[in-house]
Motif scaffolding. Structure first.
Motif, PDB file in Angstrom:
ATOM      1  N   MET A  51       0.719  -1.205   0.066  1.00  0.00           N
ATOM      2  CA  MET A  51       0.172   0.060   0.151  1.00  0.00           C
ATOM      3  C   MET A  51       0.951   1.339  -0.051  1.00  0.00           C
ATOM      4  O   MET A  51       0.580   2.084  -0.545  1.00  0.00           O
ATOM      5  N   GLU A  52       1.955   1.204   0.642  1.00  0.00           N
ATOM      6  CA  GLU A  52       2.932   2.357   0.504  1.00  0.00           C
ATOM      7  C   GLU A  52       3.418   2.404  -0.533  1.00  0.00           C
ATOM      8  O   GLU A  52       3.601   3.538  -1.122  1.00  0.00           O
ATOM      9  N   HIS A  53       3.816   1.547  -1.458  1.00  0.00           N
ATOM     10  CA  HIS A  53       4.944   1.601  -2.527  1.00  0.00           C
ATOM     11  C   HIS A  53       4.388   1.310  -3.902  1.00  0.00           C
ATOM     12  O   HIS A  53       5.149   1.938  -4.804  1.00  0.00           O
ATOM     13  N   VAL A  54       3.352   0.619  -4.079  1.00  0.00           N
ATOM     14  CA  VAL A  54       2.884   0.343  -5.157  1.00  0.00           C
ATOM     15  C   VAL A  54       2.172   1.644  -5.760  1.00  0.00           C
ATOM     16  O   VAL A  54       1.031   2.167  -5.141  1.00  0.00           O
ATOM     17  N   GLY A  55       2.494   2.029  -7.052  1.00  0.00           N
ATOM     18  CA  GLY A  55       1.965   3.243  -7.366  1.00  0.00           C
ATOM     19  C   GLY A  55       1.640   2.878  -9.072  1.00  0.00           C
ATOM     20  O   GLY A  55       1.301   1.735  -9.479  1.00  0.00           O
ATOM     21  N   HIS A  56       1.725   3.908  -9.900  1.00  0.00           N
ATOM     22  CA  HIS A  56       1.208   3.869 -11.256  1.00  0.00           C
ATOM     23  C   HIS A  56       2.416   3.686 -12.078  1.00  0.00           C
ATOM     24  O   HIS A  56       3.316   4.564 -12.018  1.00  0.00           O
ATOM     25  N   CYS A  57       2.429   3.080 -13.086  1.00  0.00           N
ATOM     26  CA  CYS A  57       3.576   3.030 -14.234  1.00  0.00           C
ATOM     27  C   CYS A  57       3.470   4.354 -14.731  1.00  0.00           C
ATOM     28  O   CYS A  57       2.534   4.695 -15.207  1.00  0.00           O
ATOM     29  N   LYS A  58       4.704   4.962 -14.907  1.00  0.00           N
ATOM     30  CA  LYS A  58       4.554   6.215 -15.743  1.00  0.00           C
ATOM     31  C   LYS A  58       4.016   6.182 -17.049  1.00  0.00           C
ATOM     32  O   LYS A  58       3.542   7.278 -17.500  1.00  0.00           O
ATOM     33  N   GLN A  59       4.465   5.402 -17.669  1.00  0.00           N
ATOM     34  CA  GLN A  59       4.072   5.102 -19.209  1.00  0.00           C
ATOM     35  C   GLN A  59       2.652   4.446 -19.332  1.00  0.00           C
ATOM     36  O   GLN A  59       1.955   5.234 -20.180  1.00  0.00           O
ATOM     37  N   CYS A  60       2.360   3.459 -18.730  1.00  0.00           N
ATOM     38  CA  CYS A  60       1.233   2.661 -19.157  1.00  0.00           C
ATOM     39  C   CYS A  60      -0.047   2.770 -17.952  1.00  0.00           C
ATOM     40  O   CYS A  60      -0.838   2.296 -18.137  1.00  0.00           O
ATOM     41  N   ARG A  61       0.579   3.324 -17.008  1.00  0.00           N
ATOM     42  CA  ARG A  61      -0.571   3.324 -15.827  1.00  0.00           C
ATOM     43  C   ARG A  61      -0.960   2.323 -15.361  1.00  0.00           C
ATOM     44  O   ARG A  61      -1.819   2.298 -14.214  1.00  0.00           O
ATOM     45  N   THR A  62      -0.488   1.016 -15.374  1.00  0.00           N
ATOM     46  CA  THR A  62      -0.563  -0.244 -14.580  1.00  0.00           C
ATOM     47  C   THR A  62       0.002  -0.060 -13.355  1.00  0.00           C
ATOM     48  O   THR A  62       0.762   0.958 -12.980  1.00  0.00           O
ATOM     49  N   PHE A  63      -0.384  -0.839 -12.395  1.00  0.00           N
ATOM     50  CA  PHE A  63       0.177  -1.226 -11.029  1.00  0.00           C
ATOM     51  C   PHE A  63       1.559  -1.267 -11.061  1.00  0.00           C
ATOM     52  O   PHE A  63       1.904  -2.587 -11.287  1.00  0.00           O
ATOM     53  N   THR A  64       2.523  -0.643 -10.223  1.00  0.00           N
ATOM     54  CA  THR A  64       3.891  -1.138 -10.279  1.00  0.00           C
ATOM     55  C   THR A  64       4.635  -0.478  -9.187  1.00  0.00           C
ATOM     56  O   THR A  64       4.026   0.700  -8.686  1.00  0.00           O
ATOM     57  N   CYS A  69       6.766  -0.137 -15.557  1.00  0.00           N
ATOM     58  CA  CYS A  69       6.522  -1.485 -15.180  1.00  0.00           C
ATOM     59  C   CYS A  69       7.186  -2.465 -15.898  1.00  0.00           C
ATOM     60  O   CYS A  69       8.174  -1.866 -16.998  1.00  0.00           O
ATOM     61  N   GLU A  70       7.334  -3.985 -15.583  1.00  0.00           N
ATOM     62  CA  GLU A  70       8.170  -4.595 -16.294  1.00  0.00           C
ATOM     63  C   GLU A  70       8.031  -4.708 -17.899  1.00  0.00           C
ATOM     64  O   GLU A  70       9.093  -4.669 -18.480  1.00  0.00           O
ATOM     65  N   ILE A  71       7.147  -4.517 -18.192  1.00  0.00           N
ATOM     66  CA  ILE A  71       6.565  -4.563 -19.619  1.00  0.00           C
ATOM     67  C   ILE A  71       7.369  -3.473 -20.435  1.00  0.00           C
ATOM     68  O   ILE A  71       7.763  -3.308 -21.284  1.00  0.00           O
ATOM     69  N   CYS A  72       6.920  -2.162 -19.716  1.00  0.00           N
ATOM     70  CA  CYS A  72       7.385  -0.719 -20.141  1.00  0.00           C
ATOM     71  C   CYS A  72       9.017  -0.800 -20.308  1.00  0.00           C
ATOM     72  O   CYS A  72       9.397  -0.209 -21.101  1.00  0.00           O
ATOM     73  N   ALA A  73       9.595  -1.681 -19.288  1.00  0.00           N
ATOM     74  CA  ALA A  73      11.109  -1.240 -19.141  1.00  0.00           C
ATOM     75  C   ALA A  73      11.643  -2.471 -20.073  1.00  0.00           C
ATOM     76  O   ALA A  73      13.084  -2.401 -20.049  1.00  0.00           O
ATOM     77  N   HIS A  74      11.005  -3.500 -20.492  1.00  0.00           N
ATOM     78  CA  HIS A  74      11.659  -4.499 -21.237  1.00  0.00           C
ATOM     79  C   HIS A  74      12.279  -3.984 -22.537  1.00  0.00           C
ATOM     80  O   HIS A  74      11.808  -3.036 -23.082  1.00  0.00           O
TER      81      HIS A  74
END
Lengths: 200, 240
Positions: A51-64, A69-74
């Motif tokens: 709850m403290e650390h999970v936010g939204h991926c800067k690019q695709c808005r999914t939770f990370t 996120c892993e997919i955007c950083a791939h």
């Protein structure tokens, strides 16, 4: 029996979970107290951390919990030049399980629904516009749900794409695999008819 | 308990708890009806596909209170095939109706108007006249009609060259022969009154109905209008 304040607080806290009422909450609380204290301690730590650390991926808005996120950083996924637009992070998981898609995602976290007060800016379409402008995309796959709101959302994004000369495609609607035609509902059948394909 | 059979359209549905939906229907018999359907969101239920806006439905509801239970739902016709701008317009109609109608008050004349407007949105290519006709008819049916053909003070037909101001609950008040801010030309108002649509009368009608609807809708803005503001994406925006 009157429960102590801390136990009552624990039971009440469990009620935030979906589908958990007072009775289930009480069962969970006593189960953890009686049988699984170490598991419960771990749960509390993980819950707190997430709850403290999970936010939204800067690019695709999914939770990370990372910036991307892993997919955007791939390293290779953005080379495909395809972007799949979905309504929720669960949809990303479902599509990833098919192993059919090798591009990037954009998660709307909802759909356009004017009646609920959800307009273009509430589902992050400004971020999407940025992504369309800055990434070298050849195709945008609109994988919003086959509902009226999902269609409206898909059309809206489709217009954003055509204004930028990017091809937009929509997932096909049709017959469920392994199903029987007799039991398919009329609307799905109509869509399947309209979207029929020639053999070969 | 015997379910009451109603004909109508779904205006809005939203998820409720784990597997239920809260639904708002617009029916011929009872006007707006709110109902709950349980277990419809599961993968086994086929009600999901019927419980969509713009699908003509026969519904069976029971219950004594304002929130009914949806017992059964059947399709009474094909789903109206609305796409793109027509779909946005139809969503706008739903949002307006959902906001202005009160539960369980029959409005058969608005229902007919709604049905006609939806069918027109499917076949026509010019949407603004459909929306304006709908808005004027809706205001009329709800008792907020403005007499756009006659002078509020004298009761005579408007002077074509004169300028008028629209005063809520009164009508057209004559201002004079010189244009002032917020005034409308008599000729334009007459065209709106007779639903003779051209660029000028559509614009006037839009301003008049928007002001009149604003009184009914309260301070919360209509979100559907946001969908039409796509001009900044480079495509041709169609105001409404």
């Amino acid at each position: 029996m009157k429960l102590s304040p801390l136990i009552l607080e624990l039971i009440n806290a469990f009620k935030v979970l979906p589908g958990v009422g007072p009775k289930s909450a009480q069962r969970m609380a006593f189960h953890l107290l009686e049988r699984n204290r170490s598991g419960a301690l771990q749960l509390s730590q993980v819950l707190h951390n997430a709850m403290e650390h999970v936010g939204h991926c800067k690019q695709c808005r999914t939770f990370t919990e990372s910036e991307l996120c892993e997919i955007c950083a791939h390293p290779t996924r953005s080379d495909a030049g395809t972007l799949c637009v979905v309504e929720s992070p669960q949809d990303v998981v479902a599509i990833e399980q098919t192993a059919e898609f090798k591009g990037l995602y954009f998660v709307l976290m909802g759909h356009l629904s004017p009646i609920d007060g959800i307009g273009p800016s509430e589902i992050g379409l400004d971020d999407l516009a940025n992504m369309l402008d800055n990434k070298d995309l050849t195709e945008v796959i609109l994988a919003t749900n086959p509902t009226v709101e999902g269609e409206a959302t898909a059309h809206y994004i489709g217009q954003m794409c055509s204004a930028r000369d990017i091809q937009a495609t929509r997932l096909a609607h049709g017959m469920p695999v392994g199903g029987e035609l007799e039991y398919v509902d009329g609307n799905t059948l109509t869509h399947a008819f309209v979207g029929r394909r020639s053999l070969s | 308990m015997v379910a009451e059979q109603l004909n109508g359209f779904l205006l809005h549905r939203r998820a409720y708890r784990e597997t239920s939906f809260l639904l708002n229907f617009f029916t011929v018999e009872n006007g707006k009806v709110s109902a709950i359907v349980k277990g419809a969101r599961g993968s086994k239920s086929d009600k999901k596909s019927l419980l969509q806006p713009f699908q003509p439905l026969l519904i069976g509801v029971s219950g004594r209170y304002e929130l009914k239970n949806l017992q059964q739902v059947e399709s009474t016709g094909g789903m109206l095939r609305l796409t793109g701008q027509a779909l946005y317009c139809a969503l706008y109609l739903n949002e307006v109706l959902n906001r202005v109608l009160a539960d369980d008050i029959p409005h058969p004349e608005i229902f007919v108007l709604y049905q006609q407007s939806l069918h027109a949105l499917v076949v026509e290519t010019q949407f603004e006249p459909i929306l304006r006709t709908f808005e004027l008819g809706l205001l009329d049916a709800l008792g907020y009609a403005i007499d756009l053909a006659h002078d509020a003070d004298t009761g005579e037909t408007l002077v074509r060259e004169g300028y008028y101001r629209i005063v809520p609950e009164q009508g057209c008040v004559y201002l004079g022969a010189i244009r002032q801010p917020g005034s409308y030309l008599g000729q334009s108002l007459l065209k709106v009154a007779s639903e003779h649509w051209d660029k000028d009368s559509l614009l006037v009608a839009k301003m008049i109905t928007r002001a009149a609807l604003a009184e009914l809708l309260g301070s919360k803005p209509l979100m559907s209008r946001e969908l039409f503001k796509q001009t900044h994406f480079g495509s041709k925006g169609r105001g409404h």
